[in-house]
Design a protein around this motif. Structure first.
Motif, PDB file in Angstrom:
ATOM      1  N   ALA A 149       0.824  -1.211   0.000  1.00  0.00           N
ATOM      2  CA  ALA A 149       0.000   0.000   0.000  1.00  0.00           C
ATOM      3  C   ALA A 149       0.858   1.261   0.000  1.00  0.00           C
ATOM      4  N   HIS A 156       2.337   1.454  -3.732  1.00  0.00           N
ATOM      5  CA  HIS A 156       1.406   1.599  -4.855  1.00  0.00           C
ATOM      6  C   HIS A 156       0.174   2.363  -4.392  1.00  0.00           C
ATOM      7  N   TYR A 157       0.013   3.500  -4.994  1.00  0.00           N
ATOM      8  CA  TYR A 157      -1.083   4.386  -4.614  1.00  0.00           C
ATOM      9  C   TYR A 157      -2.439   3.696  -4.760  1.00  0.00           C
ATOM     10  N   GLU A 158      -2.623   2.935  -5.825  1.00  0.00           N
ATOM     11  CA  GLU A 158      -3.909   2.272  -6.067  1.00  0.00           C
ATOM     12  C   GLU A 158      -4.230   1.246  -4.970  1.00  0.00           C
ATOM     13  N   ALA A 159      -3.209   0.569  -4.479  1.00  0.00           N
ATOM     14  CA  ALA A 159      -3.411  -0.453  -3.454  1.00  0.00           C
ATOM     15  C   ALA A 159      -3.774   0.160  -2.109  1.00  0.00           C
ATOM     16  N   SER A 160      -3.417   1.412  -1.906  1.00  0.00           N
ATOM     17  CA  SER A 160      -3.696   2.051  -0.623  1.00  0.00           C
ATOM     18  C   SER A 160      -5.184   2.267  -0.383  1.00  0.00           C
ATOM     19  N   TYR A 161      -5.984   2.312  -1.459  1.00  0.00           N
ATOM     20  CA  TYR A 161      -7.431   2.509  -1.295  1.00  0.00           C
ATOM     21  C   TYR A 161      -8.074   1.363  -0.500  1.00  0.00           C
TER      22      TYR A 161
END
Length: 142
Positions: free
Chosen positions: A47, A50-55
């Protein structure tokens, strides 16, 4: 008495097996907790990279922590069951020892009785031999 001793040995073994099974269960719960901790750390690293995984990480972390908390409760319940099972092992051990001591005392008394009988027989044989020697004409005063 031997039958009672065998019964209590069997009961003791059964109770020990229960403790072992519960210890295995506790160890499995702890491994699952460690696995959740490791997965959480892995997901946290992903997370942060990777910005996308942080959601989805917040929801994942919440779910992970709930599962971890449930495992802690389960482990505590198992630890309580282990303590109770260990007390049953101790009680079975005390009961077994009681019967073993009764048997040992009985066997000791029987050995003592046998030794007294043998000693009495030897004393009687010695006394009879002494009397026979005394009754012989060559031992008579003269």
């Amino acid at each position: 008495m031997d039958g009672l001793i065998r019964l209590w040995k069997w009961r003791l073994d059964e109770r020990r097996r229960v403790v072992v099974d519960l210890e295995i269960l506790r160890a499995n719960l702890e491994r699952q907790m460690e696995k959740l901790d490791h997965e959480l750390e892995t997901e946290r690293k992903v997370a942060t990279q990777h910005y996308e995984a942080s959601y989805g990480f917040t929801a994942y972390r919440k779910n992970n922590r709930e599962r971890h908390a449930n495992l802690i409760v389960s482990r505590e319940e198992v630890q309580d069951r282990i303590a109770a099972a260990q007390e049953e092992v101790n009680a079975a051990f005390r009961e077994l020892k009681k019967y073993e001591l009764v048997k040992e005392n009985w066997e000791r008394r029987e050995r003592q009785k046998q030794e007294r009988r043998e000693q009495a027989e030897m004393d009687e044989a010695g006394l009879q031999g002494f009397i026979r020697r005394q009754e012989r004409p060559d031992n008579m005063p003269g």
